[in-house]
Design a protein around this motif. Structure first.
Motif, PDB file in Angstrom:
ATOM      1  N   VAL A 311       0.845  -1.200   0.000  1.00  0.00           N
ATOM      2  CA  VAL A 311       0.000   0.000   0.000  1.00  0.00           C
ATOM      3  C   VAL A 311       0.881   1.251   0.000  1.00  0.00           C
ATOM      4  O   VAL A 311       0.610   2.220  -0.726  1.00  0.00           O
ATOM      5  CB  VAL A 311      -0.944   0.002   1.220  1.00  0.00           C
ATOM      6  CG1 VAL A 311      -1.649   1.343   1.344  1.00  0.00           C
ATOM      7  CG2 VAL A 311      -1.955  -1.128   1.109  1.00  0.00           C
ATOM      8  N   ALA A 312       1.952   1.226   0.804  1.00  0.00           N
ATOM      9  CA  ALA A 312       2.867   2.373   0.824  1.00  0.00           C
ATOM     10  C   ALA A 312       3.513   2.580  -0.538  1.00  0.00           C
ATOM     11  O   ALA A 312       3.649   3.721  -1.015  1.00  0.00           O
ATOM     12  CB  ALA A 312       3.946   2.155   1.889  1.00  0.00           C
ATOM     13  N   ASN A 313       3.893   1.472  -1.186  1.00  0.00           N
ATOM     14  CA  ASN A 313       4.470   1.587  -2.526  1.00  0.00           C
ATOM     15  C   ASN A 313       3.461   2.132  -3.527  1.00  0.00           C
ATOM     16  O   ASN A 313       3.818   2.876  -4.449  1.00  0.00           O
ATOM     17  CB  ASN A 313       4.969   0.212  -3.004  1.00  0.00           C
ATOM     18  CG  ASN A 313       6.260  -0.198  -2.339  1.00  0.00           C
ATOM     19  OD1 ASN A 313       7.063   0.649  -1.949  1.00  0.00           O
ATOM     20  ND2 ASN A 313       6.485  -1.487  -2.185  1.00  0.00           N
ATOM     21  N   LEU A 314       2.206   1.739  -3.358  1.00  0.00           N
ATOM     22  CA  LEU A 314       1.160   2.255  -4.240  1.00  0.00           C
ATOM     23  C   LEU A 314       1.037   3.763  -4.102  1.00  0.00           C
ATOM     24  O   LEU A 314       0.916   4.496  -5.098  1.00  0.00           O
ATOM     25  CB  LEU A 314      -0.168   1.575  -3.909  1.00  0.00           C
ATOM     26  CG  LEU A 314      -1.397   2.045  -4.702  1.00  0.00           C
ATOM     27  CD1 LEU A 314      -1.212   1.752  -6.189  1.00  0.00           C
ATOM     28  CD2 LEU A 314      -2.662   1.365  -4.187  1.00  0.00           C
ATOM     29  N   LEU A 315       1.083   4.245  -2.865  1.00  0.00           N
ATOM     30  CA  LEU A 315       0.974   5.682  -2.634  1.00  0.00           C
ATOM     31  C   LEU A 315       2.176   6.437  -3.190  1.00  0.00           C
ATOM     32  O   LEU A 315       2.030   7.512  -3.790  1.00  0.00           O
ATOM     33  CB  LEU A 315       0.827   5.955  -1.132  1.00  0.00           C
ATOM     34  CG  LEU A 315      -0.450   5.408  -0.476  1.00  0.00           C
ATOM     35  CD1 LEU A 315      -0.417   5.633   1.032  1.00  0.00           C
ATOM     36  CD2 LEU A 315      -1.683   6.063  -1.089  1.00  0.00           C
ATOM     37  N   THR A 316       3.370   5.891  -2.977  1.00  0.00           N
ATOM     38  CA  THR A 316       4.560   6.573  -3.494  1.00  0.00           C
ATOM     39  C   THR A 316       4.610   6.518  -5.016  1.00  0.00           C
ATOM     40  O   THR A 316       5.096   7.453  -5.662  1.00  0.00           O
ATOM     41  CB  THR A 316       5.834   5.950  -2.907  1.00  0.00           C
ATOM     42  OG1 THR A 316       5.859   4.542  -3.189  1.00  0.00           O
ATOM     43  CG2 THR A 316       5.897   6.162  -1.409  1.00  0.00           C
ATOM     44  N   ALA A 317       4.117   5.407  -5.599  1.00  0.00           N
ATOM     45  CA  ALA A 317       4.096   5.310  -7.065  1.00  0.00           C
ATOM     46  C   ALA A 317       3.153   6.345  -7.672  1.00  0.00           C
ATOM     47  O   ALA A 317       3.364   6.802  -8.805  1.00  0.00           O
ATOM     48  CB  ALA A 317       3.678   3.903  -7.490  1.00  0.00           C
ATOM     49  N   SER A 318       2.132   6.731  -6.904  1.00  0.00           N
ATOM     50  CA  SER A 318       1.196   7.741  -7.417  1.00  0.00           C
ATOM     51  C   SER A 318       1.882   9.089  -7.594  1.00  0.00           C
ATOM     52  O   SER A 318       1.467   9.899  -8.430  1.00  0.00           O
ATOM     53  CB  SER A 318      -0.002   7.876  -6.471  1.00  0.00           C
ATOM     54  OG  SER A 318       0.407   8.382  -5.208  1.00  0.00           O
ATOM     55  N   THR A 457      13.143   4.741  -3.097  1.00  0.00           N
ATOM     56  CA  THR A 457      12.539   4.445  -4.399  1.00  0.00           C
ATOM     57  C   THR A 457      11.646   5.587  -4.866  1.00  0.00           C
ATOM     58  O   THR A 457      11.651   5.962  -6.044  1.00  0.00           O
ATOM     59  CB  THR A 457      11.729   3.140  -4.328  1.00  0.00           C
ATOM     60  OG1 THR A 457      12.594   2.072  -3.941  1.00  0.00           O
ATOM     61  CG2 THR A 457      11.109   2.806  -5.676  1.00  0.00           C
ATOM     62  N   MET A 458      10.870   6.153  -3.947  1.00  0.00           N
ATOM     63  CA  MET A 458      10.006   7.274  -4.311  1.00  0.00           C
ATOM     64  C   MET A 458      10.835   8.458  -4.812  1.00  0.00           C
ATOM     65  O   MET A 458      10.500   9.085  -5.825  1.00  0.00           O
ATOM     66  CB  MET A 458       9.172   7.706  -3.104  1.00  0.00           C
ATOM     67  CG  MET A 458       8.245   8.890  -3.390  1.00  0.00           C
ATOM     68  SD  MET A 458       7.484   9.576  -1.906  1.00  0.00           S
ATOM     69  CE  MET A 458       8.905  10.355  -1.134  1.00  0.00           C
TER      70      MET A 458
END
Length: 479
Positions: A311-318, A457-458
């Motif tokens: 979920v955190a990766n999803l938010l940062t990918a946004s 990564t972000m």
């Protein structure tokens, strides 16, 4: 001396094929595991014992892990006196807990009483308080008191790990007195490498290695041969710091002292090896967001540990997606930008991961501290600059060459310069983020191995897209 003594006959080869338990890769054979299962199903505990008894403790632990959950308790009941500390130490945490929960409290107590204190604590420390009390109630008062004392210390501290079984003698002894004492005592630790010398208050004043004792004349006083400088471990010290001390000073064993400085236990290097393995594996898994990363971990726990980082990766990918959407018109004018932008972000991400791994390890090993943070950041920035210049040159030349035919020479060269500059900037940014993020998390008393990868990564992805597409506009590559 007889002829047989001079020329002993060769040992007979075992006739029972069950003793050939391991395959060529040193793993338990499926056929052997099936035999154990069949014996367990038939309730033939004698057959189970005979099958397992020749195994090395590490192979016994592997056998537990390869069996189903309901079979582990049956196996433990059948081989109670084979459940040594070496087996317990090798057991996977989840397997050990499920095995203990399946056994009657009296059986667990019987196993625990055969173990050193540190191994007994490891056996029951993760159980519910109610289950712990039931097991402790079945134990002898002396063993129970030792385990309750250990459980009173915080988890993953020296107090939990230490062995209370040690050899401590008064400083008034001679070497001869000590040798006689060691020979006369019936209850001694099974393994020890040094003797602790204490004063009348039971404060450690020195140590004597067994090799020194054996090579020193009997009349010499211990105070004349002992080593006064020693590394003392406080009971509340975190196990990771304990492991660092053993590694830094090359220790085989060390005295553990309480808050007043009295000797209360010892730690040995075999315990520390397990800690080092555990901490290294834990950090690697935390960096990937995989939780404990154990195939025996309950599905619910594995889901809970992993999904929050996804979920955190999803938010940062946004964040990256938002940046790309801002340059939608730019990409439409030159579609090749859509193909090259992820390359810039990916290379930056890899560079950041490299630096982050070095930084997290340096923090864990106490090689990166407040006193040298600036020097380490400057070092990694220079490494990033060198790497960035190399990759930028290669990427720029490759892009200019590949697209010279489809875009034309001048436009292809301009595109090559843009991607080269973007690569250089993003790799330098990655180098800075790879050090700064773990250090910042560490200063906030957060585990840098847990969240560093998400933030690094972000940063590298966002900067990669922003710099590349932004330079494409600023340079006039697109209108």
């Amino acid at each position: 001396m007889s002829e047989a003594d001079l020329h002993p006959l060769p040992a007979e080869e075992p006739l029972d094929e069950d003793l050939e338990e391991l395959d060529e890769e040193n793993r338990l054979k499926s056929s052997f595991i099936d035999k154990v299962r069949d014996a367990l199903d038939a309730g033939d505990t004698g057959r189970v014992y005979d099958l397992v008894e020749p195994l090395h403790p590490a192979d016994v632990a592997d056998l537990f892990e390869l069996l189903d959950g309901d079979e582990r308790g049956l196996l433990a009941s059948a081989i109670t006196d084979l459940m040594t500390g070496d087996v317990i130490a090798e057991l996977n945490d989840y397997v050990r807990d499920s095995m203990v929960e399946a056994l009657p409290a009296a059986t667990v107590a019987e196993i625990a009483e055969q173990l050193d204190t540190d191994d007994a604590v490891q056996l029951i420390e993760d159980l519910d308080t109610e289950d712990q009390q039931a097991i402790l109630a079945e134990m002898e008062p002396e063993d129970r008191a030792a385990i309750e004392s250990a459980l009173s210390y915080p988890e993953e501290t020296a107090g939990r790990l230490m062995q209370r079984e040690l050899v401590a003698v008064p400083e008034t002894m001679t070497v001869g007195d000590l040798i006689d004492y060691l020979r006369e005592q019936d209850e001694m630790p099974t393994e020890f490498w040094e003797v602790f010398v204490v004063d009348p208050r039971h404060y450690p004043v020195g140590t004597c290695q067994l090799s020194w004792i054996l090579r020193t004349p009997r009349h010499i006083a211990l105070t004349d041969v002992m080593k006064r400088d020693q590394t003392l471990i406080p009971v509340t010290m975190d196990q990771e710091e304990v492991a660092l001390r053993f590694q830094k000073y090359g220790l085989i064993s060390a005295a553990v002292v309480d808050e007043s400085g009295r000797l209360v236990g010892q730690l040995t290097v075999d315990d520390i090896v397990h800690i080092i393995q555990e901490e290294a594996g834990e950090d690697a898994l935390l960096m990937s967001g995989a939780g404990d990363g154990d195939i025996n971990e309950p599905i619910r726990d594995a889901y809970s540990a992993r999904v929050r980082w996804l979920v955190a990766n999803l938010l940062t990918a946004s964040v990256s997606a938002t940046i790309i959407s801002l340059f939608g018109g730019t990409i439409e004018q030159l579609v090749v930008l859509a193909a090259l932008a992820p390359v810039v972000a990916s290379i930056g991400g890899n560079a950041g991961t490299q630096t982050m791994a070095v930084s997290v390890r340096a923090l864990a090993m106490n090689q990166l501290t407040r006193s040298n943070t600036r020097r380490i950041i400057w070092r990694e920035m220079r490494v990033a600059l060198a790497n960035g210049a190399t990759i930028a040159a290669l990427a720029g030349l490759a892009v200019a060459g590949i697209f010279s035919f489809s875009l034309g020479g001048l436009l292809a060269v301009q595109l090559g310069l843009v991607i080269a500059a973007a690569m250089l900037i993003n790799i330098i940014t990655a180098g800075l983020a790879g050090v700064a993020v773990p250090v910042a998390l560490d200063r906030m008393d957060q585990d840098p191995a847990v969240a560093s990868s998400v933030f690094v990564t972000m940063i590298t992805d966002s900067m990669g897209f922003l710099v590349f597409l932004g330079l494409a506009v600023v340079s006039g590559l697109v209108g």
